[in-house]
Scaffold this motif. Structure first.
Motif, short mmCIF file in Angstrom:
data_model
loop_
_atom_site.label_atom_id
_atom_site.label_comp_id
_atom_site.label_asym_id
_atom_site.label_seq_id
_atom_site.Cartn_x
_atom_site.Cartn_y
_atom_site.Cartn_z
N THR A 167 -24.56 -7.24 1.17
CA THR A 167 -25.16 -7.73 2.42
C THR A 167 -24.50 -7.08 3.62
O THR A 167 -25.16 -6.68 4.58
CB THR A 167 -25.05 -9.26 2.50
N THR A 189 -25.65 -3.53 3.96
CA THR A 189 -27.03 -3.50 4.46
C THR A 189 -27.08 -3.75 5.96
O THR A 189 -27.79 -3.07 6.71
CB THR A 189 -27.88 -4.56 3.72
N THR A 223 -33.21 0.83 7.88
CA THR A 223 -33.51 -0.19 6.88
C THR A 223 -33.07 0.33 5.52
O THR A 223 -32.73 1.52 5.37
CB THR A 223 -35.00 -0.52 6.86
N SER A 224 -33.08 -0.52 4.52
CA SER A 224 -32.58 -0.10 3.22
C SER A 224 -33.35 -0.79 2.11
O SER A 224 -33.99 -1.83 2.31
CB SER A 224 -31.08 -0.41 3.09
N TRP A 260 -32.33 -1.39 -2.15
CA TRP A 260 -31.36 -1.16 -3.21
C TRP A 260 -32.06 -1.15 -4.56
O TRP A 260 -32.91 -1.99 -4.84
CB TRP A 260 -30.27 -2.24 -3.17
N VAL A 317 -30.61 -8.89 -0.82
CA VAL A 317 -30.99 -7.91 0.18
C VAL A 317 -32.31 -7.29 -0.29
O VAL A 317 -32.73 -7.51 -1.43
CB VAL A 317 -29.90 -6.83 0.34
N SER A 349 -34.44 -5.29 -2.30
CA SER A 349 -34.00 -4.65 -3.54
C SER A 349 -35.09 -4.70 -4.59
O SER A 349 -36.04 -5.48 -4.50
CB SER A 349 -32.73 -5.33 -4.07
#
Length: 456
Positions: A138, A141, A150-151, A153, A166, A168
């Motif tokens: 977290t 991120t 932004t991401s 996972w 997160v 993902s």
């Protein structure tokens, strides 16, 4: 392992690309003599091109590297292969993607940094195969998000514990390559269900075009899915969920209003019943008091009857002692004890001439005027078994004779091994409340007694 290096003349080179990303052959850096001028992009320490036993190409630090994150942590072959899958999928989705991109201030580093086709959005695609805590992932991120990145996972492990903490996804291998196996959902039947598996490139294409967005679900995810805090879904499903939740809340509010109206109506009906019962019982008590006064004026044989009852009936003596001990009331046997309104029980009269309690009435005689009087009276029995016997008998179908607010009953004999309670302590009592059962209505007795519940 490192899969990126900086060449003194060619710039950044990538071990996984056939042309190193700069139009040069791998043989130009691998086993070249003299050694190719390659350096680590993190610490600028010299690196060498190598090939693993499995044929994987990578760069390794020369001996005695300085403090370098890449040199210290290294990278597994599986992690690198997943990064290659992600960068290839991002490029197939139309995005510009680079491996191992570092923030300008060094606060974060993305495994793959993808820029959408419009060039307005940057998304970090993170391959996470090693164990990591939810707090750590977290924090990483949020650190990237603070820079406007932004991401998402990715892991191909069976049950990553941070999934959904997160943005993902869990990936799985298929004949066509890696596909999205968990984290992509759709709404069906008021619950979130797993969407059909799609290739990673299709998923990223949807993300870059806003056909799929991250979402915190309000409704539950259907079994066997895990309940995730964050999922990926299409905007139309989010709108459908909002509509479903609003409709559910509207129905719940409507039902609560209906229940409140029913409770109010029931309370109003009960208030009317209580008022009617109060009048009925007050009238019955007044008539009983008048009968008691009349019996005192013309005792006839009542004197001998009272003496006999007091001498022979131990239960009456216990009842009188119980009222004095538990309630602080001095009572005596009523002169009207032969009156049928007591249902063959013994009336106990207080100092003011009012009836305080009735001892041991017969359940078969509790009807008409007797029911109206005893319904609001304290009924005393010698033992708990006598009390229960009366209670069962008055409830016996097909015509139970129990007041709508139940009987108030006590037994006067203490339990074995227990001494009588001193005055002022809570009484040894057994109260039997008998509300009207569902499917029953109240019918007044034909001879003017209080209403009783009868089956319909």
């Amino acid at each position: 392992m490192a899969f990126r290096a900086v060449h003194a003349e060619w710039g950044t080179v990538f071990a996984h690309l056939p042309d190193l990303g700069c139009g040069q052959a791998w043989e130009r850096v691998w086993k070249a003599r003299p050694a190719a001028p390659l350096a680590c992009p993190e610490c600028l320490h010299p690196v060498h091109a190598k090939v693993s036993r499995g044929g994987l190409r990578f760069f390794a630090h020369a001996p005695r590297p300085p403090h370098c994150e890449i040199a210290l942590q290294g990278e597994s072959e599986a992690h690198h292969l997943l990064k290659l899958e992600l960068v290839g999928a991002a490029r197939e989705a139309g995005a510009h993607a680079e491996l191992e991109v570092r923030a300008a201030d060094g606060s974060w580093r993305a495994d793959v940094l993808a820029t959408d086709p419009t060039g307005t959005r940057r998304t970090a695609l993170e391959a996470q195969l090693s164990p990591i805590t939810a707090d750590t992932i977290t924090t990483r991120t949020e650190r990237m998000l603070a820079d406007g990145v932004t991401s998402c996972w990715f892991s191909d492990r069976p049950r990553p514990p941070w999934l959904g903490t997160v943005p993902s996804l869990r990936l799985a291998a298929a004949d066509s390559g890696l596909v999205v196996a968990e984290g992509l959902v759709k709404l069906a039947g008021g619950r979130w269900v797993a969407a059909p598996q799609v290739p990673v490139a299709d998923f990223l294409r949807w993300v870059f075009t806003d056909r799929v967005v991250q979402h915190a679900p309000q409704l539950a995810l259907a079994h066997p899915q895990r309940q995730l805090d964050l999922v990926w879904t299409a905007p139309q499903y989010i709108a459908a969920e909002d509509a479903h939740v609003r409709e559910a809340r509207r129905r719940e509010l409507e039902q609560e209003q209906q229940r409140a109206a029913h409770r109010a109506q029931a309370a109003k009906r009960r208030a009317g019943i209580d008022a009617s019962n109060a009048l009925s019982r007050a009238g019955a008590r007044e008539r009983a008091a008048a009968a008691e006064r009349q019996a005192r004026l013309a005792p006839s044989d009542t004197v001998e009857i009272r003496r006999h009852v007091l001498r022979m009936n131990r239960g009456v003596r216990l009842a009188i002692a119980h009222l004095a001990r538990e309630h602080g009331i001095t009572t005596e046997i009523g002169w009207s004890l032969a009156d049928p309104r007591w249902a063959a029980g013994t009336p106990l009269i207080g100092p003011d001439g009012a009836v305080v309690a009735v001892f041991d009435p017969a359940p078969s005689l509790v009807k008409g005027e007797a029911f109206g009087l005893l319904a609001g009276m304290l009924l005393l029995f010698t033992t708990a078994a006598d009390l229960k016997r009366f209670d069962r008998a008055t409830r016996r179908p097909p015509r139970p004779r129990v007041p709508i607010d139940g009987w108030t009953m006590q037994h006067t004999e203490p339990a074995p091994g227990r001494s009588p309670s001193p005055a002022g302590t809570p009484p040894n009592r057994a109260v039997r409340d008998a509300p009207v059962e569902p499917g029953c209505t109240r019918r007044p007795e034909p001879d003017g007694g209080a209403p009783v519940p009868t089956a319909t």
